[in-house]
Design a protein around this motif. Structure first.
Motif, PDB file in Angstrom:
ATOM      1  N   GLY A 180       2.108  -9.369  -7.518  1.00 56.52           N
ATOM      2  CA  GLY A 180       1.538 -10.707  -7.551  1.00 56.52           C
ATOM      3  C   GLY A 180       2.134 -11.610  -8.621  1.00 56.52           C
ATOM      4  N   HIS A 181       3.342 -11.294  -9.111  1.00 54.88           N
ATOM      5  CA  HIS A 181       3.976 -12.095 -10.162  1.00 54.88           C
ATOM      6  C   HIS A 181       4.894 -13.168  -9.581  1.00 54.88           C
ATOM      7  CE1 HIS A 181       3.605  -8.300 -12.949  1.00 54.88           C
ATOM      8  NE2 HIS A 181       2.434  -8.862 -12.661  1.00 54.88           N
ATOM      9  N   HIS A 182       4.598 -13.643  -8.341  1.00 56.85           N
ATOM     10  CA  HIS A 182       5.535 -14.526  -7.642  1.00 56.85           C
ATOM     11  C   HIS A 182       5.810 -15.827  -8.391  1.00 56.85           C
ATOM     12  CE1 HIS A 182       1.440 -14.328  -5.917  1.00 56.85           C
ATOM     13  NE2 HIS A 182       1.424 -15.610  -6.209  1.00 56.85           N
ATOM     14  N   ASP A 183       4.772 -16.367  -9.059  1.00 59.32           N
ATOM     15  CA  ASP A 183       4.972 -17.671  -9.693  1.00 59.32           C
ATOM     16  C   ASP A 183       5.980 -17.608 -10.832  1.00 59.32           C
ATOM     17  OD1 ASP A 183       3.205 -16.029 -11.016  1.00 59.32           O
ATOM     18  OD2 ASP A 183       1.910 -17.650 -11.728  1.00 59.32           O
ATOM     19  N   GLN A 205      13.552 -13.054  -1.069  1.00 59.22           N
ATOM     20  CA  GLN A 205      12.586 -12.924  -2.162  1.00 59.22           C
ATOM     21  C   GLN A 205      12.221 -14.298  -2.740  1.00 59.22           C
ATOM     22  OE1 GLN A 205      14.788 -10.099  -4.573  1.00 59.22           O
ATOM     23  NE2 GLN A 205      13.591  -8.357  -3.795  1.00 59.22           N
ATOM     24  N   LEU A 206      13.217 -15.219  -2.812  1.00 61.35           N
ATOM     25  CA  LEU A 206      12.922 -16.574  -3.290  1.00 61.35           C
ATOM     26  C   LEU A 206      11.959 -17.276  -2.321  1.00 61.35           C
ATOM     27  CD1 LEU A 206      13.305 -19.058  -5.084  1.00 61.35           C
ATOM     28  CD2 LEU A 206      15.423 -19.554  -3.813  1.00 61.35           C
ATOM     29  N   ILE A 207      12.215 -17.113  -1.015  1.00 61.52           N
ATOM     30  CA  ILE A 207      11.336 -17.734  -0.013  1.00 61.52           C
ATOM     31  C   ILE A 207       9.907 -17.208  -0.157  1.00 61.52           C
ATOM     32  CG2 ILE A 207      10.894 -17.864   2.472  1.00 61.52           C
ATOM     33  CD1 ILE A 207      14.013 -17.776   2.801  1.00 61.52           C
ATOM     34  N   GLN A 208       9.748 -15.902  -0.325  1.00 63.15           N
ATOM     35  CA  GLN A 208       8.415 -15.320  -0.488  1.00 63.15           C
ATOM     36  C   GLN A 208       7.741 -15.832  -1.764  1.00 63.15           C
ATOM     37  OE1 GLN A 208       9.952 -11.256  -0.153  1.00 63.15           O
ATOM     38  NE2 GLN A 208       8.452 -10.869   1.470  1.00 63.15           N
ATOM     39  N   ALA A 209       8.491 -15.852  -2.875  1.00 59.60           N
ATOM     40  CA  ALA A 209       7.898 -16.285  -4.146  1.00 59.60           C
ATOM     41  C   ALA A 209       7.418 -17.736  -4.046  1.00 59.60           C
ATOM     42  CB  ALA A 209       8.919 -16.127  -5.267  1.00 59.60           C
TER      43      ALA A 209
END
Length: 1007
Positions: A180-183, A205-209
């Protein structure tokens, strides 16, 4: 070089090549030395061949002196690395060199290890710790791998490491997204996609974040940017993963990041005290059951026992072809058999090993067996001993190997009847040693070497070796010293090969000395040899040329190297571990292989292989050993020889003692003598004994030989101590013949010395052996004799061991009352000796009686105490045996579900330890459990697997019992039941298992 928050590194390759010295950074001369060091560091603790180093430096255009230049560079690197800040050894290892150092000293090895651990932790659910390790791994990098190094082939290896770095970054980001550290990852991912625009995983991974941070529009824009770049640069559309991400975002169906899941509860907790699974819940039981049948049947063991081949081999191509055809030719009606004979030093073993390697993979895919028969020594290997070794290598547990030569030979031929296996028998004394070792299958082949002509071997193709012809002798010389030197002194080279009689071994010894001294001319070596031969002219020609070569090299050794060579000749082990050098010289350096390497460089020792611990093993050619032994007698007084031998024997004793401690969790259930120990370097001991049983297996020949050698040298206290310590191996692996032979040897020594304690210890241990063989009367006599002495000496440990085993005999006789009384007294004795493992063993064994007598609660209480002891000290073997008894108690209590869970856990423990006999027992136990639960389908499954498991290792008694179990459940299938029972009846009749025979015949009659 320091890693922030981490260890101090000696070597860096993740960036520019750097070496840390004790007083600061060391400068590695640019060019060839840099390339060689980098190549060795990328393969730390593994051999890099000289040919590979030549290719790395010169690629497609090496000069004739390339190998010599590599040798010079390695020699200079050795001198440089003396000042390295860490334990480092650069050693010669055919066909090249190896840089030996701890993984923690090289940043690349440390990086790989951290990533491996992180990956494992991530798969196990510990994402936080995995992320921490991956961040630590990436901080090791100071730029691209091997920045600034000029070598095309090395650049390829560096690119692979650079790729692994990016893969580690991607893995760390994936785990952080799952946490859950996407931000906090968006900025880093934007930078990474800019630096590596073709890596679709980073774009995904950038798209998901972005999406999970509430930035849906930016997530879709990131997808369009990736698609545009891939189209412009490669003319490709994004891959399926990126397209699926876009579709999920547009549909609002992209799931949230995966939450960390807790690890599943361990089965063992339920076994100890937890509530039972609900009765009648087959899904719960099936989930706990072992793998399906196809997974549970282990693959057949494929042995690969050949020694290493040599890089500079030369031979007659026609002779090689003839041997290969004799061994693997089509249309053979019998086993392929070839014999290589000849006088000493002509290269018989070298040729045999080379041919065997050439045929191994394609001609004999089911394995290669090898044994040094020691035919030219004072103690040749017996056919019984060799067959025992081969049967174990073919996957037969020691407990199932019969005692007699005929039965072993029959089992051996049966085991090989459907396989294509090559058998290499080196240094045979004569035909009588070889004939029992011949397989019966024409798919197999046997290659024998001997000084005898072996004319009585039926159907053998014989090749007799003599000295090399002049062309091949010059070719061998050129391969070792360099073609340019031979061409530059052609006349001297011809004179040199003539002077050593064109004997391969003699030529190798002389050439090795020349290779180590590039400033010596070949002509000067010819003159030296001529002078030496003049001194030895009373010898026969063949022996004279060999001794001249040996003597010249020996006298050129440094004093300390010559002293080590002489002392090493006392060792009778087939191969020599490096720590022996330290023991013989009483030198405690951390890398004792440094003491051996000068002898390898001049061909006075050969490298025999690499141990699992990473250490090297060495061996003598028998001619060189004899020569060194002569020099030992002439130059070392008896007291010096005795002291060196005592240290060597003390080293073996220390390692065997430590192996026992690691298996049992401490110094339990064993008596020790007072002979002094010698401690090999701690790093060696830690690595070698990481798997103590594997070490005991590997060193079995050396350890057993030392029992006899110590007895011969008058070290009777060490002889009995080592013999009884080796029961740790003998009992687990079923080495009953070695158990008996070592103990009888030690018994003769302690009796002669009047050593009462040692005599009693050996007699007590022999009592255990006789029990294992079901020789109960002999066991009782031996144990009573030992107990009398132990009582007179007030030796509580000895009394405890004797009474424990006497209780087992009473149980076998059906006298439970006598057995319980003996167990009670044994418990008291183990208490006086402060031996908790002994106590746990007695509690487990006596619990079985309590269970039979219906005292289930008392049995459970004893087993719980035993489990607490085993788990407290980490004795896995004891824990497995006690857990099996727990499962049986649970069945008696009607707690069938927990019994299944318990048996399942023990089955996995057996598989992990390679205990195939225990595996067969547990498969039957599970069959019994499911039968009692009214689950005949599952019971049949496990009985089937028990039959396969037992018969695969030729345990036909165990297989017959499982067949009988299965037949009981198949009364409605008479045809299949009959197929099961017919072979079982034959086994029961042959083994005189009267009760089982009666039931099997009754069932067979009803079919």
């Amino acid at each position: 070089m320091d890693v922030p928050g981490g260890p101090r590194l000696t070597f860096r390759v993740l960036g520019p090549l750097q070496v840390q010295g004790t007083a600061g950074p060391l400068r590695v001369p640019p060019g060839r030395q840099e390339v060689i060091l980098a190549a060795l560091l990328l393969e730390t603790n593994r051999v890099v061949s000289t040919s590979q180093l030549v290719d790395l430096i010169w690629e497609d255009n090496p000069p004739e002196t390339a190998r010599t230049q590599v040798q010079i560079c390695v020699s200079r690197l050795r001198k440089l690395l003396v000042d390295a800040d860490g334990e480092v050894a650069l050693t010669t290892r055919p066909p090249g060199y190896v840089l030996h150092t701890g993984a923690g000293n090289v940043d690349a090895a440390l990086f790989t290890g951290l990533v491996r651990r992180a990956r494992s932790l991530g798969e196990g659910g510990d994402r936080e710790e995995a992320v921490r390790l991956l961040r630590s791994a990436v901080t090791l990098w100071q730029g691209d791998c091997l920045t600034g190094l000029d070598s095309g082939p090395l650049a390829n290896a560096a690119r692979q490491l650079n790729e692994e770095r990016l893969a580690a970054v991607e893995l760390r980001i994936r785990l952080e997204l799952e946490l859950g550290h996407h931000d906090r990852l968006v900025g880093e991912l934007q930078r990474l996609t800019h630096e590596h625009p073709l890596r679709e995983k980073l774009h995904g991974q950038l798209i998901q974040a972005l999406y999970w941070s509430g930035r849906q529009a930016e997530a879709l824009e990131a997808f369009r940017t990736a698609r545009r770049y891939l189209a412009e640069e490669l003319g490709l559309e994004p891959g399926r993963e990126l397209r699926d991400l876009e579709a999920a975002i547009l549909a609002g169906e992209l799931p949230p990041p995966a939450a960390a899941r807790p690890a599943p509860p361990l089965v063992r907790g339920a076994v100890a005290s937890g509530p039972e699974a609900p009765d009648g819940d087959p899904a719960a039981l099936d989930a706990a059951s072992p793998a399906p049948i196809a997974e549970s049947i282990r693959h057949e063991t494929v042995p690969h026992q050949l020694p290493a081949d040599i890089a500079d081999f030369v031979a007659d191509g026609q002779r090689l072809g003839t041997l290969e055809k004799a061994l693997s030719g089509d249309g053979r009606g019998t086993v392929g058999l070839a014999a290589i004979t000849g006088k000493p030093g002509t290269g018989k073993s070298t040729l045999a090993v080379h041919v065997a390697h050439a045929l191994a993979e394609t001609g004999f895919p089911d394995g290669q067996l090898y044994c040094d028969l020691r035919g030219t020594t004072a103690a040749p290997a017996t056919p019984v001993e060799v067959l025992g070794r081969f049967l174990r290598a073919l996957g037969i547990p020691g407990q199932l190997i019969p005692e007699s030569l005929d039965e072993r030979a029959e089992m051996y031929r049966t085991r090989l009847s459907t396989r294509r296996v090559l058998v290499v028998l080196d240094d045979a004394a004569g035909e009588g040693q070889v004939l029992p070792l011949l397989p019966g299958s024409r798919g197999c082949a046997v290659l024998v070497t001997s000084r005898a002509r072996l004319t009585a071997l039926p159907g053998a193709h014989r090749v007799e070796l003599d000295v090399l012809d002049e062309d091949r002798a010059l070719e061998l010389l050129a391969r070792i010293v360099g073609g340019d030197r031979v061409a530059g002194e052609a006349a001297a080279a011809e004179a040199l090969v003539r002077t050593v009689g064109r004997l391969p071994l003699a030529l190798r010894i002389v050439a090795a000395r020349l290779a180590a001294r590039p400033h010596w001319t070949l002509a000067s070596m010819v003159q030296r040899l001529a002078d030496e031969r003049h001194r030895l002219d009373e010898l026969a020609h063949g022996e004279m040329t060999m001794r001249a070569s040996l003597s010249l090299t020996y006298e050129g050794l440094a004093p300390e190297d010559g002293g080590l060579l002489r002392l090493l000749s006392m060792a009778q082990a087939p191969t020599l571990p490096s720590w022996l050098a330290g023991a013989l010289l009483d030198d405690h350096r951390p890398f004792p292989s440094d003491l051996m390497e000068p002898l390898v460089d001049v061909q006075m020792l050969d490298v025999a292989g690499v141990e699992p611990s990473g250490g090297f093993r060495y061996r003598f050619h028998e001619i060189i050993r004899v020569y060194a032994r002569e020099q030992l007698a002439a130059q070392h007084p008896p007291d010096v020889r005795r002291a060196a031998f005592a240290r060597m024997a003390g080293g073996w004793m220390h390692l065997a003692e430590e192996a026992h401690r690691k298996v049992y969790g401490g110094d339990f259930t064993v008596l020790h003598g007072t002979a002094p120990r010698w401690r090999p370097p701690s790093p060696y001991t830690d690595h070698a004994l990481a798997d103590p049983l594997a070490w005991l297996d590997a060193e079995q020949a050396a350890l057993c030989g030392m029992v006899g050698h110590a007895a011969e040298e008058g070290l009777h206290d060490l002889s009995w101590d080592l013999a009884t310590s080796l029961v740790t191996l003998f009992e687990v692996r079923g080495h009953y013949d070695l158990w008996e032979s070592t103990h009888l040897t030690a018994l003769a020594a302690v009796r002669k010395a009047g050593n009462l304690r040692g005599t009693a210890a050996i007699r007590a241990s022999l009592g255990s052996l006789y029990m294992s063989r079901n020789q109960y009367d002999t066991a009782r006599q031996s144990l009573n004799s030992a107990l009398d002495v132990f009582q007179a000496l007030d030796e509580p440990m000895g009394e405890a061991l004797c009474r424990r085993d006497m209780a087992l005999i009473a149980r076998t006789d059906g006298d439970d009352a006598a057995a319980l009384e003996l167990y009670r007294r044994s418990l008291a004795d183990f208490g006086r000796a402060d031996d908790v493992v002994g106590r746990a063993i007695v509690l487990t064994q006596s619990a079985h009686i309590r269970m039979r007598q219906g005292e289930i609660d008392l049995a459970q209480k004893q087993l719980d105490e035993a489990l607490d002891i085993y788990e407290g000290i980490g004795y896995a073997g004891g824990r497995a045996r006690t857990l099996r008894r727990v499962g049986q108690v649970l069945l008696e209590q009607g707690r069938n579900d927990l019994a299944v869970l318990t048996f399942t856990e023990v089955l996995e423990l057996c598989r992990d330890s390679g205990d195939v006999i225990g595996e067969g027992h547990l498969l039957r136990d599970l069959g019994h459990a499911f039968a009692m639960m009214g689950r005949p389908d599952r019971a049949r499954d496990f009985y089937d697997r028990a039959v396969s498991s037992r018969e695969q290792v030729m345990d036909f008694s165990g297989g017959a019992l499982a067949r009988l179990d299965l037949a009981r459940l198949l009364t409605d299938e008479p045809g299949r039941s009959r197929k099961l029972l017919v072979p079982a009846v034959e086994v029961f009749r042959e083994r005189r298992m009267t009760r089982e025979l009666a039931e099997a015949e009754r069932l067979l009659g009803a079919c």
